[in-house]
Design a protein around this motif. Structure first.
Motif, short mmCIF file in Angstrom:
data_model
loop_
_atom_site.label_atom_id
_atom_site.label_comp_id
_atom_site.label_asym_id
_atom_site.label_seq_id
_atom_site.Cartn_x
_atom_site.Cartn_y
_atom_site.Cartn_z
N SER A 127 3.64 -0.59 -3.14
CA SER A 127 2.21 -0.28 -3.07
C SER A 127 1.36 -1.30 -3.84
O SER A 127 0.23 -1.57 -3.47
N LYS B 202 -7.59 -1.32 -4.23
CA LYS B 202 -7.16 -2.12 -3.08
C LYS B 202 -7.47 -3.59 -3.33
O LYS B 202 -8.52 -3.93 -3.88
N LYS C 284 -3.70 -4.08 -8.58
CA LYS C 284 -4.26 -4.25 -7.24
C LYS C 284 -3.23 -3.81 -6.20
O LYS C 284 -2.05 -4.12 -6.31
N LEU D 272 -2.39 -3.89 1.25
CA LEU D 272 -3.20 -3.52 2.39
C LEU D 272 -2.76 -4.35 3.59
O LEU D 272 -2.00 -5.30 3.44
N ALA E 9 -7.58 -6.30 5.64
CA ALA E 9 -7.90 -4.92 6.02
C ALA E 9 -7.97 -4.76 7.53
O ALA E 9 -8.66 -3.88 8.03
N THR F 122 -0.40 -0.87 7.07
CA THR F 122 0.00 -1.64 5.90
C THR F 122 1.35 -2.32 6.12
O THR F 122 2.15 -2.48 5.23
N SER G 37 -5.65 0.87 3.98
CA SER G 37 -5.53 1.18 2.55
C SER G 37 -4.22 1.89 2.23
O SER G 37 -4.16 2.76 1.36
N SER H 264 -3.10 2.01 -1.43
CA SER H 264 -3.84 3.01 -2.20
C SER H 264 -3.27 4.41 -1.96
O SER H 264 -3.04 5.17 -2.91
N GLY I 196 -9.73 2.65 -1.94
CA GLY I 196 -9.44 1.94 -0.72
C GLY I 196 -10.77 1.57 -0.09
O GLY I 196 -11.81 1.65 -0.74
#
Length: 173
Positions: free
Chosen positions: A42, A79, A121, A124, A128, A133, A155, A158, A172
């Motif tokens: 993550s 994010k 951080k 993503l 985006a 992801t 996101s 997140s 996010g």
């Protein structure tokens, strides 16, 4: 109950009562990230030195009765498409692999002004632009509840960090 089992509201109450310190909370999350995020993926960047410094400052403010807000001392993650002064912001793209912005996004600034502690951080979909992801240049984030599934996106880092209790809350976009 373990520290990571508390909600943000419960952590805030425990901090205001002096039952926990921000440093204790932050160390619990940093240890969990180190132990567990290798499989979930993550986080793209973890900021332990900064987080511990921010936590210590929060603890000092609370000892002096000068908490900045009810969130003062609460760790969070963000994010990796939000600019963070002095911390890489990659948008999960090779093109921005070494980009370190000279300013922070308004959201990041407002959380800092409230005394929140930045853990790092989050992953993503690149720029985006995705819904799983899985298109991050750096790594694919797994759903911590079922690692054969995606956490959603863009996101997903997140969502996965909060679901895995690797941050009490995350932003996010």
């Amino acid at each position: 109950m373990e520290i990571r089992d508390y909600t943000v509201a419960e952590l805030s109450k425990l901090l205001s009562e002096g039952a926990l310190t921000s440093t204790e909370i932050t160390k619990a999350y940093l240890a969990a990230i180190e132990q567990e995020d290798g499989e979930i993926c993550s986080y793209l960047t973890v900021t332990p030195e900064r987080a511990l410094k921010e936590a210590a400052a929060s603890d000092e403010r609370r000892r002096n009765g000068a908490a900045l807000s009810s969130l003062d001392g609460i760790p969070y993650a963000i994010k990796d498409n939000f600019c963070t002064d002095g911390i890489k912001t990659t948008c999960a793209s090779k093109m921005l692999e070494d980009f370190v912005p000279p300013y922070s996004a308004t959201t990041v600034k407002k959380l800092a002004d409230a005394g929140c502690v930045l853990l790092g951080k989050l992953n993503l979909d690149e720029f985006a632009m995705g819904s799983s992801t899985e298109t991050s240049f750096f790594k694919k984030t797994k759903n911590p509840v079922d690692k054969a599934r995606v956490p959603g996106g863009s996101s997903g880092g997140s969502a996965a960090a909060v679901a895995a209790k690797l941050a009490p809350f995350a932003l996010g976009s």
